[in-house]
Design an enzyme around this catalytic site. Structure first.
Site, PDB file in Angstrom:
ATOM      1  N   ASP A   9       0.860  -1.188   0.000  1.00  0.00           N
ATOM      2  CA  ASP A   9       0.000   0.000   0.000  1.00  0.00           C
ATOM      3  C   ASP A   9       0.895   1.237   0.000  1.00  0.00           C
ATOM      4  O   ASP A   9       1.746   1.397   0.881  1.00  0.00           O
ATOM      5  CB  ASP A   9      -0.909  -0.022   1.239  1.00  0.00           C
ATOM      6  CG  ASP A   9      -1.991   1.039   1.179  1.00  0.00           C
ATOM      7  OD1 ASP A   9      -3.178   0.685   1.264  1.00  0.00           O
ATOM      8  OD2 ASP A   9      -1.652   2.231   1.042  1.00  0.00           O
ATOM      9  N   ASP A 109      -3.685   2.407  -5.295  1.00  0.00           N
ATOM     10  CA  ASP A 109      -2.406   2.411  -4.583  1.00  0.00           C
ATOM     11  C   ASP A 109      -2.163   1.132  -3.801  1.00  0.00           C
ATOM     12  O   ASP A 109      -1.357   1.114  -2.885  1.00  0.00           O
ATOM     13  CB  ASP A 109      -2.315   3.633  -3.656  1.00  0.00           C
ATOM     14  CG  ASP A 109      -3.094   3.443  -2.371  1.00  0.00           C
ATOM     15  OD1 ASP A 109      -4.120   2.736  -2.395  1.00  0.00           O
ATOM     16  OD2 ASP A 109      -2.674   3.984  -1.340  1.00  0.00           O
ATOM     17  N   GLU A 110      -2.873   0.051  -4.141  1.00  0.00           N
ATOM     18  CA  GLU A 110      -2.626  -1.170  -3.368  1.00  0.00           C
ATOM     19  C   GLU A 110      -2.805  -2.443  -4.168  1.00  0.00           C
ATOM     20  O   GLU A 110      -3.540  -2.479  -5.153  1.00  0.00           O
ATOM     21  CB  GLU A 110      -3.472  -1.193  -2.110  1.00  0.00           C
ATOM     22  CG  GLU A 110      -4.953  -1.176  -2.341  1.00  0.00           C
ATOM     23  CD  GLU A 110      -5.679  -1.041  -1.014  1.00  0.00           C
ATOM     24  OE1 GLU A 110      -5.989  -2.061  -0.403  1.00  0.00           O
ATOM     25  OE2 GLU A 110      -5.936   0.101  -0.605  1.00  0.00           O
TER      26      GLU A 110
HETATM   27  P1  DGT Z   1      -2.136   5.795   3.884  1.00  0.00           P
HETATM   28  O1  DGT Z   1      -2.228   4.578   3.012  1.00  0.00           O
HETATM   29  O2  DGT Z   1      -2.884   5.675   5.165  1.00  0.00           O
HETATM   30  O3  DGT Z   1      -0.723   6.267   4.099  1.00  0.00           O
HETATM   31  O4  DGT Z   1      -2.840   6.995   3.120  1.00  0.00           O
HETATM   32  P2  DGT Z   1      -3.527   7.049   1.707  1.00  0.00           P
HETATM   33  O5  DGT Z   1      -3.835   8.473   1.407  1.00  0.00           O
HETATM   34  O6  DGT Z   1      -2.692   6.351   0.671  1.00  0.00           O
HETATM   35  O7  DGT Z   1      -4.870   6.300   1.990  1.00  0.00           O
HETATM   36  P3  DGT Z   1      -5.578   5.086   1.269  1.00  0.00           P
HETATM   37  O8  DGT Z   1      -4.578   4.031   0.947  1.00  0.00           O
HETATM   38  O9  DGT Z   1      -6.736   4.725   2.108  1.00  0.00           O
HETATM   39  O10 DGT Z   1      -6.152   5.721  -0.065  1.00  0.00           O
HETATM   40  C1  DGT Z   1      -5.437   5.825  -1.282  1.00  0.00           C
HETATM   41  C2  DGT Z   1      -5.837   7.086  -2.028  1.00  0.00           C
HETATM   42  O11 DGT Z   1      -7.256   7.100  -2.243  1.00  0.00           O
HETATM   43  C3  DGT Z   1      -5.552   8.374  -1.271  1.00  0.00           C
HETATM   44  O12 DGT Z   1      -4.223   8.853  -1.472  1.00  0.00           O
HETATM   45  C4  DGT Z   1      -6.595   9.311  -1.743  1.00  0.00           C
HETATM   46  C5  DGT Z   1      -7.782   8.429  -2.078  1.00  0.00           C
HETATM   47  N1  DGT Z   1      -8.798   8.483  -0.998  1.00  0.00           N
HETATM   48  C6  DGT Z   1      -8.818   7.736   0.145  1.00  0.00           C
HETATM   49  N2  DGT Z   1      -9.871   8.034   0.911  1.00  0.00           N
HETATM   50  C7  DGT Z   1     -10.566   8.987   0.234  1.00  0.00           C
HETATM   51  C8  DGT Z   1     -11.783   9.719   0.509  1.00  0.00           C
HETATM   52  O13 DGT Z   1     -12.443   9.548   1.548  1.00  0.00           O
HETATM   53  N3  DGT Z   1     -12.184  10.623  -0.436  1.00  0.00           N
HETATM   54  C9  DGT Z   1     -11.483  10.833  -1.593  1.00  0.00           C
HETATM   55  N4  DGT Z   1     -11.914  11.716  -2.464  1.00  0.00           N
HETATM   56  N5  DGT Z   1     -10.340  10.178  -1.876  1.00  0.00           N
HETATM   57  C10 DGT Z   1      -9.874   9.266  -0.984  1.00  0.00           C
HETATM   58 CA    CA Z   2      -2.252   4.138   0.801  1.00  0.00          CA
HETATM   59 CA    CA Z   3      -4.924   2.026  -0.117  1.00  0.00          CA
END
Ligand code: DGT
Ligand code: CA
Ligand code: CA
Length: 363
Positions: A9, A109-110
């Site tokens: 991820d 991203d995963e």
């Molecule tokens: P992490 O994995 O906890 O370091 O952080 P992220 O940002 O990679 O989180 P993840 O893996 O849950 O989500 C991947 C991408 O999906 C993130 O960079 C932006 C998008 N995303 C996640 N949650 C939301 C949301 O609630 N709303 C929108 N618009 N996009 C989202």
């Molecule tokens: Ca992520």
């Molecule tokens: Ca993810």
């Protein structure tokens, strides 16, 4: 048979991509936002870097709320550029796919991967493979990711989330049960707010407690299938396979009409077997489509298309029929000539395995 399964991820993906493009952002809270355009602050935070998360900013939070949390800080708000993230994601996933035995991407991203063979069932070797994977992603894209390795998808996914960012968590089969035991039940895939509330009301708060409760007791609250899944998974047992994604990105069918026509019924009748064939292909390949196109080749051989995005990915026959009808209606009314050939293309295909396999327990 003992397997070696991984979950990768990318860390705070969209925000990290923005940081890579502009390294001076790194020390500030960075928020990637979906601006809805109504006013300056309307919209939501898509994701934020860890600096911003320190102030309580979360994905999905209204921008106005995030601004309040970051009052007085030099925070950077960046509009989401999905296309950019997709290109980078594709490059990374293509590389990772080549380095593993089986590869299943489950989001932008995963991905899950199986390295049972290449690691020769050895968790030390698996650790080296995962480290090399992380190093390669970092050297080619300057992006960090978190990887979890375990005997199945459930453990691997929890492990990748266990130490973020830039984590590498190895959970051997013998350690799986202990690794999970102290974690809250919500960490388990499939335990959403409803299930979690039922579990907590029954006094089951941790995965250790969930694993110790009998499937029979759990079946008083859930279906037998779900009860068994919860019990086994909490004990670190799950036999879902890594289902390789198809390389197919689109499918289409086209027919030369029996006579040139612009009559809807005639066109739809001749298209019907093709649309059915398209749907069975989707089902057999385990694919869902997110976009659909009607194609018309007119009597002067010019090509006319009408396209639509579907809100949630599907391979449902009814949706397909409804969309085909609506798109051809649009197409026919936008041209003066008859159609000589008619076709349908579905694209933005995604693997339905993730949704049909793990969630089969949740129905
Ligand atoms: P992490 O994995 O906890 O370091 O952080 P992220 O940002 O990679 O989180 P993840 O893996 O849950 O989500 C991947 C991408 O999906 C993130 O960079 C932006 C998008 N995303 C996640 N949650 C939301 C949301 O609630 N709303 C929108 N618009 N996009 C989202
Ligand atoms: Ca992520
Ligand atoms: Ca993810």
């Amino acid at each position: 048979m003992n397997r070696v399964i991984g979950h990768l991820d990318l860390d705070y993906f969209y925000a990290q991509v923005e940081e890579v493009g502009k390294p001076s952002l790194k020390d500030s809270p960075v928020l990637v936002c979906v601006f809805s355009g109504r006013n300056e602050d309307s919209g939501v935070v898509s994701t934020a870097n860890y600096k911003a998360r320190e102030y309580g900013v979360r994905s999905g939070m209204p921008i106005s709320q995030a601004k309040k949390k970051l009052l007085g800080r030099e925070a950077i708000f960046i509009p989401m550029d999905h296309h950019k993230y997709e290109i980078i994601s594709e490059r990374i996933m293509k590389q990772v796919r080549q380095d593993v035995d089986l590869f299943e991407q489950t989001g932008i991203d995963e991905a899950f991967f199986d390295i049972t063979k290449s690691s020769e069932h050895d968790y030390d070797r698996a650790k080296s493979i995962a480290s090399a994977m992380k190093a390669r992603i970092f050297s080619s894209e300057t992006l960090t990711c978190s990887v979890g390795i375990g005997p199945n998808k459930i453990v691997a996914k929890i492990a990748s989330d266990f130490s973020k960012p830039d984590g590498l968590t190895i959970v051997t089969p013998t350690n799986s049960k202990r690794f999970l035991a102290s974690l809250e039940v919500e960490r388990l895939y499939g335990v959403g707010p409803k299930t979690s509330e039922i579990l907590r009301r029954a006094g089951i708060n941790t995965l250790g407690e969930l694993g110790a409760s009998s499937p029979e007791d759990l079946a008083e609250h859930f279906s037998r299938k779900l009860a068994v899944y919860l019990h086994d998974a909490a004990n670190g047992e799950n036999d879902e396979m890594v289902v390789p994604n198809s390389d197919i990105t689109q499918l289409s069918r086209i027919v030369t009409l029996k006579r040139d026509t612009r009559e809807m019924d005639e066109i739809l009748r001749q298209l019907s077997p093709l649309v059915q064939d398209l749907q069975s292909r989707l089902i057999s390949k385990n694919l869902l489509f997110k976009s659909i196109t009607a194609i018309g080749i007119l009597t002067d051989l010019s090509i006319k298309t009408k396209n639509r995005k579907i809100e949630s990915p599907t391979n449902d026959q009814m949706t397909l029929d409804v969309q085909v009808r609506a798109l051809f209606q649009e197409l026919v009314s936008s041209v003066d000539l008859d159609l000589r050939r008619a076709g349908v293309r579905v694209a933005d295909l995604i693997n339905s395995a993730d949704q049909t396999s793990l969630t089969q327990y949740l129905q």
